[in-house]
Design an enzyme around this catalytic site. Structure first.
Site: not given
Ligand code: AMP
Ligand code: MG
Length: 489
Positions: A125, A252
């Site tokens: 979201d 990432d």
């Molecule tokens: P993270 O686990 O926060 O490192 O995120 C991994 C991937 O998921 C990244 O590409 C983030 O931008 C995406 N992501 C995480 N949470 C959300 C969210 N609520 N809405 C959109 N993308 C998300």
């Molecule tokens: Mg991340």
């Protein structure tokens, strides 16, 4: 010091070719307000601290207004998540507002996390919840206080928007600063798409702005990789020494600058346990505390592989070895410092392991056990009781203490002098989960943000005694409900 409107932007990443990003503006919240502001980070961009008192401050940092000169983008990247390659990730909920150049000539990315949908949002979201935003805000500043390289946090804003996770929660945005948000996965995206020209553009960009000295090397790309391996090894050594787990060491989430990046289900270890897993979703313990150094090696192999079109095979193979050497050396130095040892002796690893084993068997608090060691006296008649009492098997402690005393004698260590050094090395205060949780509950249930500020202040100087804050050094009550943290925040 500048006003918000006077910030100077130089948006170098936004000037890269279109494939590197999507131009996208943040999606604002209704009725934004400021949750917390960190003046120590405002200084980095020459922003006057009084600016936080203006209504426009929360407008600018909740997407309701655009800062003059900013050029908001979502960055493309991909990465290996839990060992599997995911071809497109990118900023799915964070937007790089722009790069601010300060008077000293440094540039800082202003990254707004929770800023709404982008091309990379997939099923998400685009939002962040207040809970996770407070956790990232506090921990990044706690890590900085401990001297560990990290992204920084300027402020949190919230507004009238509910975000749905396992239950409904308040949405919030975090303003994060770093000299760059380029990740290992930024390179992997172009490598696996076989866009090797773009890979080279990215490598040239990173060298130009962040590793200019690499240009003096015979092969600047090999030097870049060498530097990344070095910075990563140093960073992970610091995590291990302080007893901290990242929780989601996907490529990432690995900064090209060796900064601790993307605070999710992280955790400071309390009772020492090498198998500590802070991420509730990490069922196999891939990212357990003791696995972090090996995962760092794995991740360096991944970035080396991604850079391989620009390198000779020998460079690709050398990078993980460099990482390992740097990690091992730095970890030994940091751990020796925790024991107050100035010299390096051959048996120091055994001495260290002996103390870790004692802690493990007694489930001693990692931070407090080391902090108490600062008061070790070589001439103690009654076996250093305040240290000894933390361990179940007192005889084993006494054996260990005899070896420690011998080792201290070997370098003619003086108790008073050593204590002064150790008091600056072994922190008294860490961000324990229950402390963060209390600040979150006050914020969520009562709109009382004072506990966030209190912790921010406390953790900016984690080695100082701060006697009125004594209770913040204590572990959670053993009968309290464990706090579950996972990726979904
Ligand atoms: P993270 O686990 O926060 O490192 O995120 C991994 C991937 O998921 C990244 O590409 C983030 O931008 C995406 N992501 C995480 N949470 C959300 C969210 N609520 N809405 C959109 N993308 C998300
Ligand atoms: Mg991340």
């Amino acid at each position: 010091m500048r006003t918000l409107e006077q910030l100077k932007f130089d948006n170098t990443y936004a000037r890269l070719p279109e494939v590197f990003h999507e131009r996208v503006n943040p999606t604002p919240f209704p009725n934004p307000h400021l949750v917390s502001f960190n003046p120590a980070v405002a200084v980095l961009i020459d922003l006057h601290h009084d600016e936080a008192n203006r209504d426009e401050f929360s407008d600018y940092f909740s997407g309701a207004r655009l800062l003059p000169g900013s050029d908001p983008i979502a960055m493309l990247y991909s990465g290996h998540q839990f060992g599997h390659y995911v071809s497109q990730l990118g900023d799915g909920r964070a937007i790089l507002l722009g790069e601010v150049k300060n008077k000293a000539g440094e540039t800082w990315d202003l990254h707004l996390k929770g800023a709404g949908l982008t091309r990379f949002s997939r099923d998400g979201d685009g939002r962040a919840v207040l809970r996770s935003t407070i956790r990232e805000y506090l921990c990044s500043e706690a890590m900085h206080g401990l001297g560990i390289p990290t992204t920084r946090s300027l402020c949190i804003t919230s507004g009238n928007e509910t975000v749905y996770r396992e239950s409904s929660e308040s949405g919030a945005m975090l303003v994060r600063l770093a000299p760059s948000h380029v990740r290992f996965g930024s390179f992997e995206a172009f490598f696996y798409r076989r866009q090797h020209n773009d890979l080279k553009i990215l490598a040239d960009y990173v060298i130009q702005y962040h590793f200019p000295l690499a240009n003096n090397a015979e092969n600047p790309y090999a030097q870049l990789l060498h530097d990344v391996a070095t910075l990563t090894g140093q960073m992970i050594a610091q995590w291990q020494a302080v007893g901290w787990s990242h929780g989601v060491m996907n490529t990432d989430n690995m900064s090209i600058l060796g900064l601790t990046l993307d605070y999710g289900p992280y955790g400071f270890m309390e009772q020492f346990n090498p198998e500590f897993i802070c991420n509730h979703s990490d069922h196999h313990g891939r990212y357990s505390f003791q696995n972090q150094p090996d995962i760092g090696y794995w991740n360096i192999r991944a970035i080396a592989h991604a850079l391989s079109p620009l390198l000779e095979q020998t460079h690709v193979e050398a990078a993980p070895e460099i990482y390992e050497q740097v990690f091992t050396k730095r970890y030994r130095e940091l751990m020796n410092a925790k024991f107050g040892l100035v010299e390096q002796h051959a048996q120091d690893g055994l001495l260290r392991q002996g103390f870790l084993n004692l802690m493990h068997e007694s489930r001693a608090d990692y931070t407090n056990a080391f902090r108490s060691l600062n008061n070790f006296r070589q001439d103690s008649q009654d076996h250093n009781p305040t240290i000894r009492d933390q361990f179940i098997d007192r005889d084993v402690f006494d054996d260990w203490a005899a070896k420690y005393r011998e080792r201290l004698e070997a370098e003619r260590s003086e108790d008073e002098k050593r204590k002064i050094l150790m008091d600056k090395t072994n922190p008294k205060y860490i961000l324990r989960n229950h402390l963060a949780q209390y600040a979150i509950e006050r914020a969520e249930d009562h709109h009382d943000y004072s506990e966030i500020d209190r912790l921010l202040n406390l953790l900016s100087d984690p080695c100082a005694d701060q006697l009125s804050m004594e209770s913040y050094a204590r572990p959670a009550h053993s009968d309290s409900v464990p706090i579950i943290v996972s990726c979904s925040s």
